[in-house]
Design a protein around this motif. Sequence first.
Motif, PDB file in Angstrom:
ATOM      1  N   UNK A 131       0.840  -1.202   0.000  1.00 27.93           N
ATOM      2  CA  UNK A 131       0.000   0.000   0.000  1.00 27.93           C
ATOM      3  C   UNK A 131       0.872   1.248   0.000  1.00 27.93           C
ATOM      4  N   UNK A 132       1.919   1.234   0.833  1.00 26.14           N
ATOM      5  CA  UNK A 132       2.831   2.370   0.909  1.00 26.14           C
ATOM      6  C   UNK A 132       3.566   2.572  -0.407  1.00 26.14           C
ATOM      7  N   UNK A 133       3.989   1.474  -1.019  1.00 25.14           N
ATOM      8  CA  UNK A 133       4.689   1.553  -2.298  1.00 25.14           C
ATOM      9  C   UNK A 133       3.789   2.205  -3.351  1.00 25.14           C
ATOM     10  N   UNK A 134       2.543   1.746  -3.421  1.00 28.24           N
ATOM     11  CA  UNK A 134       1.615   2.265  -4.431  1.00 28.24           C
ATOM     12  C   UNK A 134       1.318   3.749  -4.220  1.00 28.24           C
ATOM     13  N   UNK A 135       1.244   4.165  -2.950  1.00 36.23           N
ATOM     14  CA  UNK A 135       1.004   5.581  -2.648  1.00 36.23           C
ATOM     15  C   UNK A 135       2.167   6.460  -3.091  1.00 36.23           C
ATOM     16  N   UNK A 136       3.356   5.878  -3.087  1.00 34.52           N
ATOM     17  CA  UNK A 136       4.551   6.659  -3.434  1.00 34.52           C
ATOM     18  C   UNK A 136       4.834   6.693  -4.932  1.00 34.52           C
ATOM     19  N   UNK A 137       4.195   5.808  -5.698  1.00 31.92           N
ATOM     20  CA  UNK A 137       4.467   5.727  -7.131  1.00 31.92           C
ATOM     21  C   UNK A 137       3.807   6.871  -7.893  1.00 31.92           C
ATOM     22  N   UNK A 138       4.427   7.246  -8.998  1.00 25.30           N
ATOM     23  CA  UNK A 138       3.880   8.308  -9.836  1.00 25.30           C
ATOM     24  C   UNK A 138       2.976   7.744 -10.928  1.00 25.30           C
ATOM     25  N   UNK A 139       2.809   6.406 -10.947  1.00 28.21           N
ATOM     26  CA  UNK A 139       1.936   5.753 -11.926  1.00 28.21           C
ATOM     27  C   UNK A 139       0.758   5.096 -11.216  1.00 28.21           C
ATOM     28  N   UNK A 140      -0.241   4.692 -11.983  1.00 31.78           N
ATOM     29  CA  UNK A 140      -1.405   4.017 -11.414  1.00 31.78           C
ATOM     30  C   UNK A 140      -1.041   2.615 -10.944  1.00 31.78           C
ATOM     31  N   UNK A 141      -1.825   2.115 -10.012  1.00 32.30           N
ATOM     32  CA  UNK A 141      -1.643   0.738  -9.541  1.00 32.30           C
ATOM     33  C   UNK A 141      -2.999   0.079  -9.397  1.00 32.30           C
ATOM     34  N   UNK A 142      -2.998  -1.225  -9.412  1.00 31.17           N
ATOM     35  CA  UNK A 142      -4.242  -1.988  -9.265  1.00 31.17           C
ATOM     36  C   UNK A 142      -3.942  -3.273  -8.506  1.00 31.17           C
ATOM     37  N   UNK A 143      -4.875  -3.658  -7.638  1.00 30.38           N
ATOM     38  CA  UNK A 143      -4.696  -4.865  -6.826  1.00 30.38           C
ATOM     39  C   UNK A 143      -5.772  -5.878  -7.183  1.00 30.38           C
ATOM     40  N   UNK A 144      -5.378  -7.161  -7.186  1.00 32.27           N
ATOM     41  CA  UNK A 144      -6.265  -8.255  -7.570  1.00 32.27           C
ATOM     42  C   UNK A 144      -6.365  -9.277  -6.432  1.00 32.27           C
ATOM     43  N   UNK A 145      -7.429 -10.036  -6.469  1.00 23.07           N
ATOM     44  CA  UNK A 145      -7.570 -11.173  -5.557  1.00 23.07           C
ATOM     45  C   UNK A 145      -6.610 -12.285  -5.986  1.00 23.07           C
ATOM     46  N   UNK A 146      -6.162 -13.091  -5.027  1.00 21.61           N
ATOM     47  CA  UNK A 146      -5.285 -14.212  -5.379  1.00 21.61           C
ATOM     48  C   UNK A 146      -6.052 -15.381  -5.989  1.00 21.61           C
ATOM     49  N   UNK A 147      -7.387 -15.353  -5.870  1.00 24.01           N
ATOM     50  CA  UNK A 147      -8.247 -16.398  -6.434  1.00 24.01           C
ATOM     51  C   UNK A 147      -7.894 -17.789  -5.884  1.00 24.01           C
ATOM     52  N   UNK A 148      -7.574 -17.810  -4.598  1.00 19.72           N
ATOM     53  CA  UNK A 148      -7.154 -19.069  -3.976  1.00 19.72           C
ATOM     54  C   UNK A 148      -8.105 -19.515  -2.868  1.00 19.72           C
ATOM     55  N   UNK A 149      -8.353 -18.641  -1.911  1.00 19.79           N
ATOM     56  CA  UNK A 149      -9.137 -19.022  -0.737  1.00 19.79           C
ATOM     57  C   UNK A 149     -10.625 -19.108  -1.063  1.00 19.79           C
ATOM     58  N   UNK A 150     -11.341 -19.813  -0.208  1.00 20.11           N
ATOM     59  CA  UNK A 150     -12.779 -19.985  -0.375  1.00 20.11           C
ATOM     60  C   UNK A 150     -13.571 -18.896   0.340  1.00 20.11           C
TER      61      UNK A 150
END
Length: 515
Positions: free
Chosen positions: A117-136
């Motif tokens: 989260x901290x890394x994404x806040x510091x970046x000058x580009x867009x970011x997107x997070x996805x589910x791992x599609x593993x857990x139930x």
Amino acid sequence: MAATLKRLRLILGDQLNHQHSWFKEEQENTTYVFMEMRQETDYTVHHIQKIVGFFLAMRNFAEYLRERDHDVIYYHINDNGNQQDLAKNIERLIAEKDIEQFEYQLPDEYRLDEQLKEICESLSIDSEVYNTEHFLTKRNDLENFYKGKKQMTMEYFYRDMRKKYDIMMATRNDPEGGKWNFDKSNRKKWKGSPEIPHERGFRKDISALLEEIEEAEIKTMGNINGKSFNWPTSREDSLSVLNYFCKNLLVHFGDFQDALHTDKAYLFHSRLSFCMNTKMLSPKEVIDSVVGYYYDHTEEIDISQVEGFVRQILGWREYMRGIYWLKMPGYRRSNKLDNQNKLPDFYWDGNTKMNCLHHAVTQSLDNAYAHHIQRLMITGNYALLTQCHPDEVDAWYLGIYIDAIEWVEITNTRGMSQFADGGIVATKPYVSSGSYINKMSNYCKSCHYSVSKKTEEDACPFNSLYWNFLDDKKEYFKDNQRMNMMMSLLEKKSPEELSNIKERASKIIKNPSLF
């Protein structure tokens, strides 16, 4: 999203999900990155087999993606360009590759979740997070399920999961076999029969990788055979272990899942936890394979064998993850019993006259593995009875086992094993005298100490430690109904007997190296 957008996608060491939707998409201008980093090898001291297992599995998955024409960047532990830090590596790659969007999957560890989260806040580009599609379940499902309830009893969550996913259900609301839980059938002592098939093993020469790890000067614990690494490190390996379990071990798994034996490290256990915790296998496909095999062999396999296995994955594993995300970050500081002692040195070398601990610790050092009863009722039991600080216990469990990732380790350690959360996970402390160990194992027969003696010099240390613990912590348990019987028995002990118990226990706690 425009097809020309240059994306960098991070894959963590426990996100090796071959079936993720990422890899089914159009891959133009998408680069995947894997990183072996000192950040991850050094936050605790890990078993050498754990580091080897993760590195091998990551490398195998990266090669799998390359073979399917995905663009992959892989930082090996000693690469010159590897800055050994997640943020620094990401920032450098974004600059070097003119990346326009950074993407990652939800981490399963709180510290990495916060860092990303901290890394994404510091970046000058867009970011997107996805589910791992593993857990139930989703991270907050447990919170929603128990909202308004006084206790978060796992059994009710497990039943709901059975219904939700229609697993071993006779009708929409009724379980197959007439019972939800066959735990009482899962407590047999193994006495030499039935014969236990050898585990589905592997003989991988990992000497070159060991040289890399040695060159990096990574501090590790435990033992390893450089010519014969015995853990699955690819999806193909993992499926092989799953199939082997179904065909050779499932038939007796439930009966002996709590058994302990000096000569058998794995008994009828599946050895699938590393495969699942790295996501090489999904919990749903494991459950479906096991239940499907059972349906094809109902004349040979009793439902109690299968239900015990399903409960561990569908119930316990998902429940513990839910507890983790519900209670972190405070959970990792919980110490409700105010235990302060240091973990004894023999946890790192197995050098103790207590046979059960010698075998459980030595096996852990040799194999990076111990099954749940060894962890709970041998190493965990002793740590709690000697009132070791949960931080000490956490660090050892997180480091020594190949399947240990914080979300599953800390909830089992602080919750189930050490009662450090004050009863969130377990409704009573899982402690015992030597009698339970004798009931479930052959450890006591060849031990230096006598399990039948209480306070003599050759008495099993667990016996005095048990009653001493109940006495020391009685204020914590006075309102715990599940402890009423044992606290009542404690009160009936004479002052002289209790004094002898506490004197013996004090010697053990102060001088563990002598025992």
